[in-house]
Every structure is written in structure tokens, then in C-alpha cells.
Design a protein around this motif. Structure first.
Motif, PDB file in Angstrom:
ATOM      1  N   SER A  20       1.041  -1.207  -0.273  1.00 55.21           N
ATOM      2  CA  SER A  20       0.084  -0.029   0.075  1.00 55.21           C
ATOM      3  C   SER A  20       0.817   1.719   0.086  1.00 55.21           C
ATOM      4  N   ASN A  21       2.146   1.381   0.932  1.00 56.68           N
ATOM      5  CA  ASN A  21       3.397   2.603   0.206  1.00 56.68           C
ATOM      6  C   ASN A  21       3.441   3.082  -1.351  1.00 56.68           C
ATOM      7  N   LYS A  22       3.775   1.313  -1.547  1.00 58.03           N
ATOM      8  CA  LYS A  22       4.111   1.587  -3.177  1.00 58.03           C
ATOM      9  C   LYS A  22       3.213   2.399  -3.803  1.00 58.03           C
ATOM     10  N   VAL A  23       1.521   1.890  -3.681  1.00 59.49           N
ATOM     11  CA  VAL A  23       1.300   2.270  -4.291  1.00 59.49           C
ATOM     12  C   VAL A  23       1.226   4.229  -4.177  1.00 59.49           C
ATOM     13  N   ARG A  24       0.804   4.511  -2.627  1.00 58.47           N
ATOM     14  CA  ARG A  24       0.605   5.237  -2.156  1.00 58.47           C
ATOM     15  C   ARG A  24       2.001   6.588  -2.950  1.00 58.47           C
ATOM     16  N   GLN A  25       2.841   5.762  -3.107  1.00 58.36           N
ATOM     17  CA  GLN A  25       3.899   7.101  -3.471  1.00 58.36           C
ATOM     18  C   GLN A  25       3.932   6.604  -5.015  1.00 58.36           C
ATOM     19  N   MET A  26       3.406   5.819  -6.097  1.00 57.45           N
ATOM     20  CA  MET A  26       2.987   5.860  -7.400  1.00 57.45           C
ATOM     21  C   MET A  26       2.384   6.692  -7.350  1.00 57.45           C
ATOM     22  N   LYS A  27       0.630   6.681  -6.158  1.00 58.49           N
ATOM     23  CA  LYS A  27       0.170   7.836  -6.638  1.00 58.49           C
ATOM     24  C   LYS A  27       0.346   9.399  -6.741  1.00 58.49           C
ATOM     25  N   ALA A  28       0.864   9.568  -5.682  1.00 53.55           N
ATOM     26  CA  ALA A  28       2.127  10.910  -5.210  1.00 53.55           C
ATOM     27  C   ALA A  28       3.038  11.293  -7.341  1.00 53.55           C
ATOM     28  N   GLU A  29       3.868  10.433  -6.951  1.00 51.88           N
ATOM     29  CA  GLU A  29       3.931  11.094  -8.862  1.00 51.88           C
ATOM     30  C   GLU A  29       3.360  11.050  -9.970  1.00 51.88           C
ATOM     31  N   GLY A  30       2.308  10.878  -9.866  1.00 57.78           N
ATOM     32  CA  GLY A  30       1.274  10.783 -11.210  1.00 57.78           C
ATOM     33  C   GLY A  30       0.387  10.483 -11.416  1.00 57.78           C
ATOM     34  N   ILE A  31       0.755   8.402 -11.154  1.00 60.53           N
ATOM     35  CA  ILE A  31       0.751   7.725 -12.266  1.00 60.53           C
ATOM     36  C   ILE A  31      -0.599   7.610 -11.193  1.00 60.53           C
ATOM     37  N   ASP A  32      -1.884   6.961 -12.247  1.00 60.35           N
ATOM     38  CA  ASP A  32      -3.243   7.072 -11.532  1.00 60.35           C
ATOM     39  C   ASP A  32      -3.284   4.845 -11.815  1.00 60.35           C
ATOM     40  N   VAL A  33      -2.775   4.653 -10.082  1.00 65.07           N
ATOM     41  CA  VAL A  33      -3.040   3.763  -9.884  1.00 65.07           C
ATOM     42  C   VAL A  33      -4.330   3.023  -8.950  1.00 65.07           C
ATOM     43  N   ILE A  34      -4.524   2.194  -9.374  1.00 63.63           N
ATOM     44  CA  ILE A  34      -5.712   1.786  -8.248  1.00 63.63           C
ATOM     45  C   ILE A  34      -5.177   0.747  -7.497  1.00 63.63           C
ATOM     46  N   SER A  35      -5.847   0.650  -5.781  1.00 62.68           N
ATOM     47  CA  SER A  35      -5.419   0.756  -4.429  1.00 62.68           C
ATOM     48  C   SER A  35      -6.306  -0.830  -4.476  1.00 62.68           C
ATOM     49  N   LEU A  36      -5.823  -2.468  -4.889  1.00 60.02           N
ATOM     50  CA  LEU A  36      -7.256  -3.051  -4.165  1.00 60.02           C
ATOM     51  C   LEU A  36      -6.512  -4.066  -2.265  1.00 60.02           C
ATOM     52  N   THR A  37      -5.155  -3.193  -2.045  1.00 58.17           N
ATOM     53  CA  THR A  37      -3.618  -3.715  -1.587  1.00 58.17           C
ATOM     54  C   THR A  37      -4.451  -3.935  -0.124  1.00 58.17           C
ATOM     55  N   LEU A  38      -4.600  -2.838   0.940  1.00 59.53           N
ATOM     56  CA  LEU A  38      -5.534  -3.001   2.149  1.00 59.53           C
ATOM     57  C   LEU A  38      -6.749  -3.386   2.267  1.00 59.53           C
ATOM     58  N   GLY A  39      -6.861  -4.417   3.281  1.00 58.99           N
ATOM     59  CA  GLY A  39      -8.357  -4.781   3.301  1.00 58.99           C
ATOM     60  C   GLY A  39      -8.956  -3.385   4.924  1.00 58.99           C
ATOM     61  N   GLU A  40      -9.445  -2.944   4.137  1.00 61.49           N
ATOM     62  CA  GLU A  40     -10.147  -2.182   5.057  1.00 61.49           C
ATOM     63  C   GLU A  40     -11.612  -1.103   4.819  1.00 61.49           C
ATOM     64  N   PRO A  41     -12.750  -1.493   4.764  1.00 58.72           N
ATOM     65  CA  PRO A  41     -13.752  -1.504   3.989  1.00 58.72           C
ATOM     66  C   PRO A  41     -13.357   0.292   4.006  1.00 58.72           C
ATOM     67  N   ASP A  42     -13.700   0.821   2.669  1.00 60.64           N
ATOM     68  CA  ASP A  42     -14.283   2.075   2.598  1.00 60.64           C
ATOM     69  C   ASP A  42     -15.401   3.364   2.772  1.00 60.64           C
ATOM     70  N   PHE A  43     -15.922   2.779   3.418  1.00 63.55           N
ATOM     71  CA  PHE A  43     -17.213   3.100   4.057  1.00 63.55           C
ATOM     72  C   PHE A  43     -16.583   4.242   5.131  1.00 63.55           C
ATOM     73  N   ASP A  44     -17.589   5.662   5.651  1.00 67.57           N
ATOM     74  CA  ASP A  44     -17.284   6.238   6.566  1.00 67.57           C
ATOM     75  C   ASP A  44     -17.906   5.420   7.983  1.00 67.57           C
ATOM     76  N   VAL A  45     -16.930   5.678   8.739  1.00 66.76           N
ATOM     77  CA  VAL A  45     -18.162   5.119  10.376  1.00 66.76           C
ATOM     78  C   VAL A  45     -19.414   6.367  10.894  1.00 66.76           C
ATOM     79  N   PRO A  46     -20.255   5.181  10.703  1.00 65.18           N
ATOM     80  CA  PRO A  46     -21.842   5.059  10.898  1.00 65.18           C
ATOM     81  C   PRO A  46     -21.927   6.547  12.325  1.00 65.18           C
ATOM     82  N   LYS A  47     -22.790   7.183  11.552  1.00 64.02           N
ATOM     83  CA  LYS A  47     -23.057   8.458  12.308  1.00 64.02           C
ATOM     84  C   LYS A  47     -23.246   8.565  13.625  1.00 64.02           C
ATOM     85  N   ASN A  48     -24.508   7.373  14.332  1.00 63.96           N
ATOM     86  CA  ASN A  48     -24.424   7.375  15.282  1.00 63.96           C
ATOM     87  C   ASN A  48     -23.352   7.033  16.577  1.00 63.96           C
ATOM     88  N   ILE A  49     -21.869   5.923  15.582  1.00 66.12           N
ATOM     89  CA  ILE A  49     -21.069   5.770  16.471  1.00 66.12           C
ATOM     90  C   ILE A  49     -20.085   6.949  16.408  1.00 66.12           C
TER      91      ILE A  49
END
Ligand code: PMP
Ligand code: GLU
Length: 399
Positions: A20-49
């Protein structure tokens, strides 16, 4: 004198973060990378929480909590374990930690001596083997394959047990395979372990709610192993709270006190606002958060329809968690556009650099023939990622 400890020297960096760091680095260099690396939900934390966390700040929950967590949170965890898993625990058996990661480390640090063996059904989550090494233990791997949905049988388990076996550590639902053990399978595993009272089961159930087909079973439900089992769970996956760092262990009394002792010298009680917010998360009807699981399920089906047609990929249909773990052994030992692919990590790097899709190679998951895709990403990203890989591999020169 050697600068670093042997402990440090025998460990590796977490491969999920390396990629995931490698992806971040490539993105910072302006490369259009799709990251399917880290396993973490892409949702926001629910409002009541979130609101419960704001309230905790405003109500000045800003001092140290007890080391194993606030009593009301531990009681909410016991109520959850009863409600969802039919498990009986009291608050003194719960230790709330900085994520499930620390909860596992607490247990391992409590029981593993140099040379003790820990059985890991492979593939396993990247950090397990490294944690075992950190504690001076030795992992014993039980190999599985895509043909058996990457699941270990009770017979395989029994063959791996030696007089030095101290623990069995696995996740169900499983990261990275997306499989889960059924009630009957867990019962047969429990029957084996019950014969060896020196073995502790560390049952990582962090993906409990992300199960599309079956009912989750915790191995601690089997009374014959209740006194030998540490149940691990947390907020990261079920409530999209990865950055809030709240996990927990539910242990037999002898082990719960040990976890508290280790944690009390390492990090103290976990973040107080996140603990208070976790009470709200656990007390809310799980149906309120079901939309995330429905969304993951849609994505699983979308990715499956696309990934199964990618040349050289052998895939199974994952039933839980949010990962695909295709076998790409077709490419191993071959040269692709002039690059020799020695193992799945080379292949993941090759895809990242050429198709601009980030995945994680299977070597550090204990399977050098597979790569892991996290589908906790938008449908648009997933569709585009599969298109890029498919088109690239269709044209790649293989020798
Ligand atoms: N166990 C498994 C199987 C995981 O995939 C993860 C990923 N984060 C963890 C434990 C650790 O979770 P936490 O964020 O609660 O530390
Ligand atoms: N558990 C997640 C994963 O496997 C997050 C990263 C990590 O903790 O290693 O990608």
C-alpha cells in the motif's frame, strides 16, 4: 556489537503495508494506480458511532481507562458475545486493545516461549507468522489449496501437532482466502484440540459479520475447548473503524489476566473516546449496518464475474470477508515481457508496475502461488482494475 535485536532481525515488514505504501508513492508521482491492497472498508464510520465519540470528548473521557478497557464497554462486549455467538463471558474475561492486532499479540506474548510451535493453517493473515517469530515461537504451517477452499481438515491438524505445540491460530472468516469454517468443521477441530490441553486456540473472528452465506460459528461455542480458546474480534471491519484502533480478546480467566498484565506494561488502556463509541457500535442492532455487507456482497459478485475470465487465473467463489485469492501459478517460472516471475510477489509487483493495479503477493500469506485482491473499493474502481489486468494479461508476451 550487533545493533539490532535478534527479535527484530527475524521479522519482516508487513507486506500489506509495503504494497500500500508503494501504491501511495506511485500516486504521489502522478501515476493513476488502483489500490486493492489494504483490507479496510471504504465506508465512513456510521453517524451514531461518531456522535458517541463526540459526546465522549465533551464529557471529558480524557483520562486513562482501566488497562483492559472501561467496564461498560466490556459489559457491552459480553452482551454482544451472548447475542451473536451464544457465548458466556463476564467482564473480567475481556481485554480491550489497540485493535485486534494487539489482542493477538497479548495472547501470544502470554503463552509462547522460545521454540514453542504455533500451528497456522496456510494461507494465513500476514502478521501471524511475524507475531509468532516476534515472540520467539516457531510457526508450523498446514498447507491447503484452492481446491479445498483453502480449509484445513481436522486430520491435517492432528498430524501437525507435536509435544511442542502451544497454539493454533487462524481467522474464520479467513483473510486472505475469504472462506469460513462451518459449525461441523469447527466441531471436528475442537474435538482434536480438546485432546491436547496444552494447546490454546486463538480464533480471530474479526470478519464475523462479513459472511454472505452462512451463520458465523465461534469455536469457543464448543464447551470441550472453551477453557482453551481466546476469541479475537474488534471494530475495524464490522463498523469501518480501522483507524479508531479498538479490538478485544475474550479469554478463559487464566488467560485474560495474563493479557491485562502484558498490555499494562506495553500500551495501557486503549483510546478512551473510541472505547465509548464502540459501546454504541456494539449496542446498535447489527441490521443497521447490514448495508455495508450487502454492498460487499454486490462487489464480490461483480469481481467474480470479471476475475474468473482473466487469462491464467484460477479462482474460487469466496463466501466471506472481502478478498479474492486467485491462484496464478500459471505465470510462475515464466518470463512476462522480459521479466522473470519467480513467485506471486513478483507477479503482484509486475501487475502494479505494468497494469497499475495494486494487490498483495501471497508469499507472506503462506502461499506463493496466489495473490490477494481486496474488494473493499468502489464498483467503478473494481471494474476498471479487472479490465486493466485482463487486457494487460491478454497481450503480455509469455516465454
Ligand atoms: N486479523 C485479521 C485477519 C485482519 O485481517 C486484520 C486486519 N486489520 C486484523 C486482525 C487486525 O485488525 P485491527 O485493525 O483490529 O488491528
Ligand atoms: N488487515 C488488513 C489487511 O490485511 C489491514 C492491514 C494490516 O493490518 O496488515 O490488509
Amino acid at each position: 556489537m550487533e545493533k539490532f535485536s535478534n527479535r527484530l532481525n527475524r521479522m519482516s515488514f508487513s507486506q500489506t503495508f509495503v504494497m500500500s505504501n508503494k501504491v501511495r508513492q506511485m500516486k504521489a508521482e502522478g501515476i493513476d494506480v488502483i489500490s486493492l491492497t489494504l483490507g479496510e472498508p471504504d465506508f465512513d464510520v456510521p453517524k451514531n458511532i461518531k456522535e458517541a465519540a463526540f459526546a465522549a470528548i465533551n464529557n471529558n473521557f480524557s483520562h486513562y481507562s482501566p488497562v483492559p478497557g472501561f467496564l461498560d464497554l466490556r459489559e457491552a462486549i459480553c452482551a454482544k458475545l451472548k447475542r451473536d455467538n451464544n457465548l458466556e463471558y463476564n467482564a473480567s474475561q475481556i481485554c480491550v486493545s489497540n485493535g485486534a492486532k494487539q489482542a493477538i499479540i497479548n495472547v501470544l506474548a502470554s503463552i509462547i516461549n522460545d521454540g514453542d510451535e504455533v500451528i497456522l493453517p496456510a494461507p494465513y493473515w500476514v502478521s501471524y507468522d511475524e507475531m509468532v517469530k516476534m515472540m520467539g515461537g516457531k510457526s508450523v504451517f498446514v498447507e491447503t489449496s484452492i481446491d479445498t477452499e483453502f480449509k484445513m481438515t481436522a486430520e491435517q491438524l492432528e498430524k501437525a501437532i507435536t509435544p511442542n505445540t502451544k497454539a493454533l491460530l487462524y481467522s474464520s472468516p479467513c483473510n486472505p482466502s475469504g472462506s469460513y469454517y462451518t459449525y461441523e468443521e469447527l466441531e471436528s477441530i475442537a474435538n482434536v484440540i480438546a485432546k491436547y490441553p496444552q494447546i490454546t486456540i486463538i480464533s480471530d473472528e474479526i470478519y464475523e459479520f462479513i459472511n454472505y452465506e452462512g451463520k458465523h460459528t465461534s469455536i469457543a461455542e464448543f464447551q470441550q475447548v472453551y477453557e482453551q480458546t481466546a476469541v479475537i474480534n474488534g471494530m475495524s471491519k464490522a463498523f469501518a473503524m480501522t483507524g479508531w484502533r479498538i479490538g478485544y480478546s475474550a479469554c478463559p480467566t487464566w488467560l485474560a489476566k495474563a493479557c491485562e498484565k502484558i498490555q499494562g506494561q506495553m500500551t495501557s488502556g486503549a483510546n478512551t473516546m473510541a472505547q465509548k463509541a464502540s459501546i454504541t457500535a456494539l449496542q446498535t442492532d447489527p441490521a443497521e449496518y447490514r448495508f455495508m455487507i450487502e454492498e460487499f456482497k454486490k462487489r464480490r459478485d461483480l469481481v467474480f464475474s470479471l476475475i474468473k475470465n482473466i487469462p491464467g487465473f484460477k479462482v474460487n467463489y469466496p463466501k466471506a470477508a472481502f478478498y479474492f485469492f486467485p491462484d496464478i501459478s500459471f505465470y510462475i517460472g515464466k518470463t512476462l515481457n522480459g521479466t522473470l516471475i519467480k513467485d506471486a510477489d513478483d507477479f503482484a509487483m509486475f501487475l502494479l508496475e505494468n497494469a497499475h493495479v495494486g494487490t498483495v503477493g501471497g508469499v507472506s500469506f503462506g502461499n506463493p502461488n496466489c495473490i490477494r485482491f481486496s474488494y473493499a473499493a468502489s464498483e467503478k474502481e473494481l471494474t476498471e482494475a479487472m479490465r486493466r489486468i485482463h487486457e494487460f494479461l491478454e497481450k503480455v508476451e509469455i516465454s
